[in-house]
Design a protein around this motif. Sequence first.
Motif, mmCIF file in Angstrom:
data_model
loop_
_atom_site.group_PDB
_atom_site.id
_atom_site.type_symbol
_atom_site.label_atom_id
_atom_site.label_comp_id
_atom_site.label_asym_id
_atom_site.label_seq_id
_atom_site.Cartn_x
_atom_site.Cartn_y
_atom_site.Cartn_z
ATOM 1 N N SER A 343 0.830 -1.205 0.000
ATOM 2 C CA SER A 343 0.000 0.000 0.000
ATOM 3 C C SER A 343 0.862 1.252 0.000
ATOM 4 O O SER A 343 0.573 2.233 -0.700
ATOM 5 N N LEU A 344 1.934 1.238 0.783
ATOM 6 C CA LEU A 344 2.817 2.399 0.829
ATOM 7 C C LEU A 344 3.522 2.617 -0.508
ATOM 8 O O LEU A 344 3.651 3.765 -0.984
ATOM 9 N N SER A 347 1.004 4.067 -2.937
ATOM 10 C CA SER A 347 0.734 5.482 -2.654
ATOM 11 C C SER A 347 1.886 6.361 -3.124
ATOM 12 O O SER A 347 1.673 7.433 -3.700
ATOM 13 N N THR A 350 1.805 6.565 -6.940
ATOM 14 C CA THR A 350 0.710 7.439 -7.394
ATOM 15 C C THR A 350 1.066 8.904 -7.212
ATOM 16 O O THR A 350 0.816 9.748 -8.079
ATOM 17 N N PHE A 351 1.635 9.233 -6.039
ATOM 18 C CA PHE A 351 2.029 10.609 -5.768
ATOM 19 C C PHE A 351 3.098 11.070 -6.764
ATOM 20 O O PHE A 351 3.068 12.216 -7.251
#
Length: 359
Positions: A343-344, A347, A350-351
């Motif tokens: 998940s990290l 994220s 995506t950022f």
Amino acid sequence: IHIRSRMKLTEPNVSFTAAQRNDYRGFCSRSRRSRCVEKVIQCSSDDIVSDTEKISVPSSMDELLRDACLSLRSAISAGKTRHLVTLLIPGLNYVTENSAPYNEGLLFDVAYHLATYLSQNVTSSEITLMFASAGTASSAAQRYRTQGNLNDNSSVSISVAKPKELANQTPQNAEFRVYIVVAPKNMRGDAVIRDVEKLVEKDPHASWVLLNPELDNASDTPALGIREIERRREFLNVFEDSFYFRALYRIRRPSLIAEETGILIHRFNQNWTLYAVSSSPSESNQNSIQVAPNYILTGEFPMKPTKQQISDGVQEARAQTSLPMNTQSTSFDTQFLKVITASLLFSALTFYLLRITNT
């Protein structure tokens, strides 16, 4: 490992209904000890005494309450007047609330059994159960009346743990007076410890029992001065552990199921005894606490052991008996870490893509 009981007091008359035993079934073993539990429930008082002397860890609620009653009565007979009685079992422990919801009815029953046993074989006695609020006291009284335990001839009375409530009562003329303050807990904006202090000042010669207290970690401590903190600490230090029973657990992730790892027991005038689970749980129930069938003596301590001593003792016992940690629990932990890591990374990716797009 068997430790013969050295208690010589009269055995308390403690018994639970079938419905109550179903509520508290999480405490009893479902494996090798189940035969012993059923035997204790069905046999006579004399048989229970002989069986209780042969075991070191209570295997049912009946046996646990008998131990607590005998230990508390022994402390009172020895002249002690300030007592702590702690029973942290499934249903009375907020740590295991996800697996076994907190059961207020169980707390009421434990308090009443302690009170009724203390009133036995005493010619003139006044036993008062004191609850933190009027609503809790009313609920307890209603439960006792429904069960047929509370009537006009009962030597046990119900009250609210407030100084003004005790002041409004008629003067106590009984020679044997015991106040049991049930689960006193400091809340934000309501430091119950101040009420308990004033209650003790009202009748200092009586015996005061704190059942499952949570008064050491005051929520308003940051707003208090050093002198006030020390004064409260000195007041709590006057109370001695007359009986202590705590089931030890480790929380499995991500299911948050409590898995039993050991037991910490203390009886009056005896050492603190630590037991570790000597085998893995026999059942794998995802919706309830897993109860291990067997224990081994890990160590004895003259004083209450610290968290580090308890952890070291349990781990050492598991290492000596070559007991691996639960593989299913380990796989859950590994899977949980993998999910968090993925998940990290997602994220962060995506950022990063959003920043490139905006530029």
